[in-house]
Design a protein around this motif. Structure first.
Motif, short mmCIF file in Angstrom:
data_model
loop_
_atom_site.label_atom_id
_atom_site.label_comp_id
_atom_site.label_asym_id
_atom_site.label_seq_id
_atom_site.Cartn_x
_atom_site.Cartn_y
_atom_site.Cartn_z
N VAL A 165 60.38 29.71 50.97
CA VAL A 165 59.47 30.52 50.16
C VAL A 165 58.05 29.99 50.35
CG1 VAL A 165 58.84 31.19 47.80
CG2 VAL A 165 61.25 31.05 48.45
N GLU A 166 57.09 30.90 50.48
CA GLU A 166 55.68 30.52 50.62
C GLU A 166 54.87 31.32 49.60
OE1 GLU A 166 52.38 31.70 53.80
OE2 GLU A 166 53.85 30.33 54.63
N GLU A 167 53.99 30.63 48.88
CA GLU A 167 53.12 31.33 47.94
C GLU A 167 51.74 30.67 47.91
OE1 GLU A 167 54.16 29.78 43.55
OE2 GLU A 167 55.86 30.73 44.54
N ASP A 168 50.74 31.50 47.72
CA ASP A 168 49.37 31.01 47.59
C ASP A 168 49.09 30.78 46.11
OD1 ASP A 168 48.79 31.17 50.32
OD2 ASP A 168 48.33 33.30 50.15
N ALA A 169 48.35 29.73 45.82
CA ALA A 169 48.00 29.42 44.44
C ALA A 169 46.53 29.04 44.35
CB ALA A 169 48.87 28.28 43.91
N LYS A 170 45.93 29.38 43.20
CA LYS A 170 44.52 29.08 42.97
C LYS A 170 44.38 28.63 41.51
CE LYS A 170 40.02 31.40 42.91
NZ LYS A 170 39.33 32.67 43.20
N TRP A 171 43.67 27.52 41.32
CA TRP A 171 43.41 27.02 39.97
C TRP A 171 41.91 26.98 39.74
CZ3 TRP A 171 47.22 25.09 43.05
CH2 TRP A 171 48.51 25.04 42.52
N GLN A 172 41.50 27.41 38.55
CA GLN A 172 40.10 27.32 38.15
C GLN A 172 40.05 26.83 36.72
OE1 GLN A 172 38.72 31.39 39.35
NE2 GLN A 172 37.03 30.18 40.18
N TRP A 173 38.95 26.13 36.41
CA TRP A 173 38.72 25.60 35.07
C TRP A 173 38.22 26.73 34.18
CZ3 TRP A 173 39.92 21.21 32.71
CH2 TRP A 173 39.26 20.87 31.53
N LYS A 174 38.98 27.05 33.13
CA LYS A 174 38.59 28.10 32.19
C LYS A 174 38.98 27.66 30.78
CE LYS A 174 39.07 31.90 35.42
NZ LYS A 174 39.78 33.11 35.78
N ASN A 175 38.02 27.73 29.88
CA ASN A 175 38.26 27.42 28.46
C ASN A 175 38.93 26.06 28.26
OD1 ASN A 175 37.17 29.94 27.71
ND2 ASN A 175 39.14 30.91 28.13
N GLY A 176 38.50 25.06 29.01
CA GLY A 176 38.97 23.69 28.80
C GLY A 176 40.28 23.34 29.47
N ALA A 177 40.76 24.15 30.41
CA ALA A 177 42.01 23.84 31.11
C ALA A 177 41.99 24.47 32.50
CB ALA A 177 43.20 24.37 30.32
N PHE A 178 42.83 23.94 33.37
CA PHE A 178 43.00 24.55 34.69
C PHE A 178 43.99 25.70 34.56
CE2 PHE A 178 41.33 20.44 35.98
CZ PHE A 178 40.39 20.83 36.91
N VAL A 179 43.55 26.86 34.99
CA VAL A 179 44.38 28.06 34.89
C VAL A 179 44.75 28.50 36.30
CG1 VAL A 179 44.43 30.47 34.12
CG2 VAL A 179 43.23 28.74 32.76
N ARG A 180 46.03 28.70 36.51
CA ARG A 180 46.51 29.15 37.81
C ARG A 180 46.47 30.67 37.86
NH1 ARG A 180 52.26 27.79 40.82
NH2 ARG A 180 51.96 29.31 42.49
N SER A 181 45.88 31.18 38.92
CA SER A 181 45.85 32.63 39.13
C SER A 181 47.26 33.11 39.45
CB SER A 181 44.93 32.99 40.28
OG SER A 181 43.63 32.57 40.04
N SER A 182 47.51 34.34 39.11
CA SER A 182 48.79 34.92 39.49
C SER A 182 48.86 34.94 41.00
CB SER A 182 48.92 36.34 38.96
OG SER A 182 48.85 36.35 37.55
N PRO A 183 49.81 34.23 41.55
CA PRO A 183 49.88 34.22 43.01
C PRO A 183 50.30 35.58 43.53
CG PRO A 183 51.79 33.13 42.10
CD PRO A 183 50.89 33.48 40.95
N ALA A 184 49.94 35.81 44.78
CA ALA A 184 50.44 37.02 45.43
C ALA A 184 51.95 36.91 45.45
CB ALA A 184 49.88 37.09 46.85
N ASP A 185 52.62 38.00 45.64
CA ASP A 185 54.08 37.97 45.63
C ASP A 185 54.57 36.88 46.57
OD1 ASP A 185 54.22 40.11 43.89
OD2 ASP A 185 54.16 41.58 45.53
N ALA A 186 55.53 36.10 46.09
CA ALA A 186 56.12 35.06 46.93
C ALA A 186 56.75 35.73 48.13
CB ALA A 186 57.15 34.26 46.14
N ARG A 187 56.65 35.09 49.27
CA ARG A 187 57.21 35.69 50.47
C ARG A 187 58.07 34.68 51.20
NH1 ARG A 187 51.79 35.00 50.60
NH2 ARG A 187 50.95 33.71 52.24
N SER A 188 59.06 35.15 51.87
CA SER A 188 59.95 34.28 52.62
C SER A 188 59.27 33.84 53.90
CB SER A 188 61.25 35.01 52.99
OG SER A 188 61.94 35.35 51.82
N VAL A 189 59.62 32.64 54.35
CA VAL A 189 59.05 32.15 55.59
C VAL A 189 60.11 32.08 56.66
CG1 VAL A 189 57.14 30.89 54.64
CG2 VAL A 189 59.33 29.77 54.81
#
Length: 189
Positions: A165-189
């Motif tokens: 399984v491969e997925e992209d992830a992104k975290w940004q600082w928002k309202n005092g915490a690191f928030v992970r963006s909804s990754p694109a649909d997980a895809r098989s490798v």
């Protein structure tokens, strides 16, 4: 040859006096522009705002990462720095795993910071916990965000050598915490 019905106009023929007058006018403009210069620019600091020197990003050497490695050591595989929380001081993001020697040990992704008064950097956030069995393949800190590509497993039956399984992830600082963006649909490798 046909004669023009309109007599030749005197102003359509240039004479040497015209060229002299034009050259004199251009020389006068150039001379005047060299005398009239704008005032020197001065940089003024905004009142009440104190500038502090650029801080060095926290180092990863000697940091006690929250990783259970048993008899082997934790290894910092990758690291990158940037101001993630907008406070003007850089944080360091480290991709860390146990030095297993064989197989593909899972990675942990940790955020380090170091205050003005602190002597040692400290871990302030865990973005990827090794218990989740992810391996980081792509990693970057860009524009205040942590970007990764995570390789994982669709079930516990999949061997650690072969993530499926491969997925992209992104975290940004928002309202005092690191928030992970909804990754694109997980895809098989």
């Amino acid at each position: 040859m046909q004669q023009s019905a309109v007599p030749e106009l005197a102003h359509t023929h240039t004479r040497p006096i015209h060229w002299v007058a034009t050259a004199t006018a251009v020389a006068g403009v150039v001379a005047l522009s060299s005398l009239l210069q704008p005032d020197s620019a001065t940089a003024a600091q905004t009142p009440g705002r104190e500038l502090r020197p650029a801080a060095a990003p926290p180092a990863t050497e000697g940091v006690d990462f929250p990783l259970e490695c048993g008899p082997v050591q934790a290894v910092v595989e990758q690291k990158a720095s940037g101001d993630l929380d907008g406070d003007g001081r850089p944080e360091t993001v480290a991709v860390v795993h146990c030095d297993a020697g064989i197989s593909t040990p899972p990675d942990g992704v940790y955020v380090l910071t170091q205050g003005d008064d602190a002597t040692e950097p400290r871990v302030v956030a865990t973005l990827v916990d090794p218990k989740d069995r992810f391996t980081v393949s792509d990693f970057a800190v860009r524009d205040g965000a942590v970007l990764t590509t995570l390789l994982g497993y669709s079930s516990s039956d999949v061997p650690t050598c072969c993530p499926d399984v491969e997925e992209d992830a992104k975290w940004q600082w928002k309202n005092g915490a690191f928030v992970r963006s909804s990754p694109a649909d997980a895809r098989s490798v």
